[in-house]
Motif scaffolding. Structure first.
Motif, short mmCIF file in Angstrom:
data_model
loop_
_atom_site.label_atom_id
_atom_site.label_comp_id
_atom_site.label_asym_id
_atom_site.label_seq_id
_atom_site.Cartn_x
_atom_site.Cartn_y
_atom_site.Cartn_z
N SER A 193 1.00 -1.15 -0.01
CA SER A 193 0.02 0.11 0.14
C SER A 193 0.86 1.20 -0.09
CB SER A 193 -0.81 0.19 1.38
OG SER A 193 -1.60 -1.12 1.35
N ASN A 194 0.20 2.33 -0.33
CA ASN A 194 0.92 3.67 -0.18
C ASN A 194 1.82 3.76 0.97
OD1 ASN A 194 1.69 6.38 -0.16
ND2 ASN A 194 0.26 6.67 -1.89
N PRO A 234 -0.22 7.74 -6.57
CA PRO A 234 0.87 8.95 -6.35
C PRO A 234 1.84 8.55 -5.15
CG PRO A 234 -1.18 9.28 -5.12
CD PRO A 234 -1.46 8.15 -5.83
N THR A 287 6.11 -9.41 -7.82
CA THR A 287 5.17 -8.92 -7.11
C THR A 287 4.19 -8.04 -7.76
OG1 THR A 287 6.36 -6.78 -6.94
CG2 THR A 287 6.95 -8.29 -5.42
#
Ligand code: GDP
Length: 328
Positions: A193-194, A234, A287
């Motif tokens: 995740s970010n 982003p 991945t």
């Protein structure tokens, strides 16, 4: 029991694989709530919703959010009434927001409301919001401070980012069960995740970083950065705003105080070697999760790293993992 820290679409893809290769009741998920927002007067928790839909088999895999096959009649009607429609919520998705909002209005905590919804949708894994207090991710840009959803969904993350903060974090407490889930898990997995806006808010809740540092199992992160770029979204921009390089070294630095093993993509083999030179365990594998098979393969690989001799430096009792129960 394994514990997964997750948020957003990268995390949802990873959890989709995980639920298919091990018994879901042995998974506890600590989920980002920094993106939560009030929408049309309803409390929406995008990351909890995505994980709930993944685990109940309802997630739209095409969109990566919301309910598969959902209709958008209410959205259309709200547009006709002149209401904002930039945040898309389908009709069945809306039913969950209505129920959660009613439960919260009746005085239930977010954890309790999440548990009620999970029961109704027959989710067997344990979904815990990171906190029952409101922690809001705020993105500072040249046009002012935006909520995460304003920055990401409404404005398509086009604004330059000065910094990110988590309003309310210093007064927040981890939700019931979060610390215990982290400390006592046989392994703690950090989803791809970010690291700034999906895992960052979780780490900003007082006590959670400390719990990761004293976790009995290994802490294993899957990198969302492949070949010096975010696979989507982003993350690279936000990492740069936080002074982190957009690379697996940046991921390692974001988690450096508690990370035992970093899972990087095979395309980062060279960078992995450099990190190993600094003493971090780095394992390379494929991945990128395009298909259901990719997701399951990554989940199996991560679990095998968690269970295997990789963990041999943990004391025997702490390293004993229940991965005999991993489904083939
Ligand atoms: P956001 O889109 O930046 O808000 O971040 P999310 O936490 O929602 O999840 C997207 C993150 O997951 C991004 O940083 C992506 O680079 C990463 N991601 C998405 N798909 C994959 C994948 O298939 N493999 C890996 N390793 N990372 C992924």
């Amino acid at each position: 029991m394994i514990c997964v820290l997750t948020g957003g679409t990268g995390g949802a893809k990873f959890v989709d694989g995980l639920r298919q290769v091990m018994p879901p009741e042995e998974i506890t998920l600590v989920v980002n709530t920094g993106d939560d927002l009030m929408w049309w007067g309803l409390y929406v928790s995008p990351d909890i919703d995505s994980i709930t839909y993944v685990l109940s088999g309802l997630l739209s895999r095409e969109r990566g959010w919301g309910v598969k096959g959902d209709t958008f009649l209410c959205l259309q009607a709200m547009g006709q009434l002149g209401e904002p429609t930039w945040f898309h919520t389908g009709d069945r998705d809306l039913a969950v927001h209505l129920l959660r909002s009613r439960l919260l209005a009746e005085g239930k905590t977010l954890s309790e409301a999440t548990s009620v919804i999970c029961d109704k949708l027959a989710v067997k894994a344990h979904i815990l919001p990171m906190s029952d207090s409101r922690v809001e991710t705020r993105v500072d840009t040249p046009i002012g401070e935006l909520s995460f959803e304003e920055y990401f969904v409404q404005r398509w993350y086009q604004d330059p980012v000065n910094s990110v903060r988590f309003a309310g974090a210093s007064d927040a407490e981890p939700a019931p069960g979060v610390i215990d889930a982290i400390v006592s898990a046989h392994a703690v997995l950090i989803a791809p995740s970010n690291p700034v806006t999906s895992i960052g808010p979780i780490l900003a809740v007082p006590g959670i970083r400390e719990a990761l540092c004293r976790a009995q199992g290994k802490v294993i992160a899957v990198s969302p950065i492949v070949a010096n770029a975010a696979v989507a979204g982003p993350a690279g921009i936000l990492m740069a705003a936080e002074g982190l390089p957009c690379s697996i070294a940046g991921i390692a630095r974001a988690y450096e105080d508690f990370l035992d093993v970093l899972i990087a993509d095979t395309r980062d083999a060279g960078a992995a070697e450099a990190l190993r030179g600094n003493g971090l365990r780095v394992q390379c594998t494929q991945t990128i999760m395009r298909s259901a098979e990719d997701k399951m393969a990554l989940a199996k690989t991560v679990l095998s790293f968690a269970a295997a001799g990789l963990l041999s430096d943990k004391p025997a009792a702490r390293a004993a993992a229940p991965f005999g129960s991993v489904n083939d």
